[in-house]
Design a protein around this motif. Sequence first.
Motif, PDB file in Angstrom:
ATOM      1  N   LEU A 148      -3.552  -0.313   9.516  1.00 45.71           N
ATOM      2  CA  LEU A 148      -4.408   0.594   8.723  1.00 45.71           C
ATOM      3  C   LEU A 148      -3.436   1.715   8.366  1.00 45.71           C
ATOM      4  O   LEU A 148      -1.636   1.782   8.285  1.00 45.71           O
ATOM      5  CB  LEU A 148      -4.651   1.667  10.324  1.00 45.71           C
ATOM      6  CG  LEU A 148      -5.708   1.176  11.243  1.00 45.71           C
ATOM      7  CD1 LEU A 148      -5.372   1.693  12.780  1.00 45.71           C
ATOM      8  CD2 LEU A 148      -6.761   1.390  10.434  1.00 45.71           C
ATOM      9  N   VAL A 165       0.787  -0.727   0.100  1.00 44.04           N
ATOM     10  CA  VAL A 165      -0.341  -0.521  -0.105  1.00 44.04           C
ATOM     11  C   VAL A 165       1.462   1.280  -0.017  1.00 44.04           C
ATOM     12  O   VAL A 165       0.424   2.363  -0.050  1.00 44.04           O
ATOM     13  CB  VAL A 165      -0.729   0.270   1.169  1.00 44.04           C
ATOM     14  CG1 VAL A 165      -2.180  -0.654   1.277  1.00 44.04           C
ATOM     15  CG2 VAL A 165       0.125  -0.543   2.589  1.00 44.04           C
ATOM     16  N   LYS A 185       6.172   2.393  10.512  1.00 44.66           N
ATOM     17  CA  LYS A 185       6.494   2.428   9.743  1.00 44.66           C
ATOM     18  C   LYS A 185       7.301   4.723   9.388  1.00 44.66           C
ATOM     19  O   LYS A 185       7.111   5.234   9.474  1.00 44.66           O
ATOM     20  CB  LYS A 185       6.317   2.664   8.066  1.00 44.66           C
ATOM     21  CG  LYS A 185       7.322   3.047   7.040  1.00 44.66           C
ATOM     22  CD  LYS A 185       8.542   1.694   7.166  1.00 44.66           C
ATOM     23  CE  LYS A 185       9.186   1.978   6.314  1.00 44.66           C
ATOM     24  NZ  LYS A 185      10.625   1.845   6.286  1.00 44.66           N
TER      25      LYS A 185
HETATM   26  S1  SF4 Z   1       3.917   4.673   5.897  1.00 49.64           S
HETATM   27 FE1  SF4 Z   1       1.641   4.695   6.575  1.00 49.64          FE
HETATM   28  S2  SF4 Z   1       0.877   6.093   5.215  1.00 49.64           S
HETATM   29 FE2  SF4 Z   1       2.479   5.386   4.660  1.00 49.64          FE
HETATM   30  S3  SF4 Z   1       1.979   3.297   3.345  1.00 49.64           S
HETATM   31 FE3  SF4 Z   1       2.828   2.744   5.177  1.00 49.64          FE
HETATM   32  S4  SF4 Z   1       0.708   2.691   6.902  1.00 49.64           S
HETATM   33 FE4  SF4 Z   1       0.056   3.443   4.537  1.00 49.64          FE
END
Ligand code: SF4
Length: 305
Positions: A47, A22, A113
């Motif tokens: 999420l 994602v 992350k």
């Molecule tokens: S760091 Fe957060 S906003 Fe960016 S891809 Fe990963 S989950 Fe989604």
Amino acid sequence: METVLKRKIKVGISECCFGSKVRYNGKGFDYVKNFGREKEQFIFYPLCPECLAGLGVPRTPISIKGGSGEDVLQGTAKIKNRKGEEVTDKLIKACEFSLELLKSEGIYIYMYKEGSPSCGVYRTTLKDKRLGNPPGIFGAMLLNEGFFLVCADDLESPIKRWDIVRRVNAFTWIKEAEIENINQLYEVWHIVKFLCQELDEKTSRSLGHELSILDNIQKEDIEKYRKTILEIIRKPSTLKKIKGWMWKNYSYYRKNKGIELDIVKEPTDLRSNTILAEELIKLEIKLYGEGYSFGSSPILNRAKR
Ligand code: SF4
């Protein structure tokens, strides 16, 4: 007091760290696989605030303009994508929704992350040696809410992972411990004090001293002390401290039982961090099986696998 958690711990996690592709470039990472069988101790809640904001995959990368994620929440900075389009409102709404979701499930641990303008906590750019404008928007919300934050990249190191798991267990246990009076507070402190001393000796010593001269206590004071202990347990340890305290625990055991264990090498023996982590876990299991509490990881998790 029971010092074994028998249920799975709920943790929120940046979806791109849970194997989902994602990220803005359609990629993802699987940091959870590093847990191996230990993964069974957790229920994960992945999420992605940027996906929930409707930005799509792949998407034009975004960044914070004019301040940090906290400034965005205060209304003094904006979020724009590389084409110059503003996405501030959408992203704030998605982050608020994500936070509500975590809170409604009683979750107070989040694996984030690093390097993202949304989920990052100490960096909001992936470029080496640059911090960007930390924290990111979602990172700022999690910090403001007092979440126990785990940098997902740290799950790749066996020793950091061991440190994370023992602190997550202790954090969960203290957060939920029934503390109604001074004796229960002493009991909780007695169980976690060696871990606290390893993580922050100065604060722990002064807390220990404060507790030792208390004679009466109100509900608000109990919560104040609980908060201080939780703050200490949020702090990661270092390899040097871990080795030192492991040796202290082992020496205590050796002195009391008069037994040498071949699963732990001498402190002067060279070994990799992976071997060290294996020694720690074996020692922990062995001591627990013999009815000894391992001071550095006082709370174990034995959730059904
Ligand atoms: S760091 Fe957060 S906003 Fe960016 S891809 Fe990963 S989950 Fe989604």
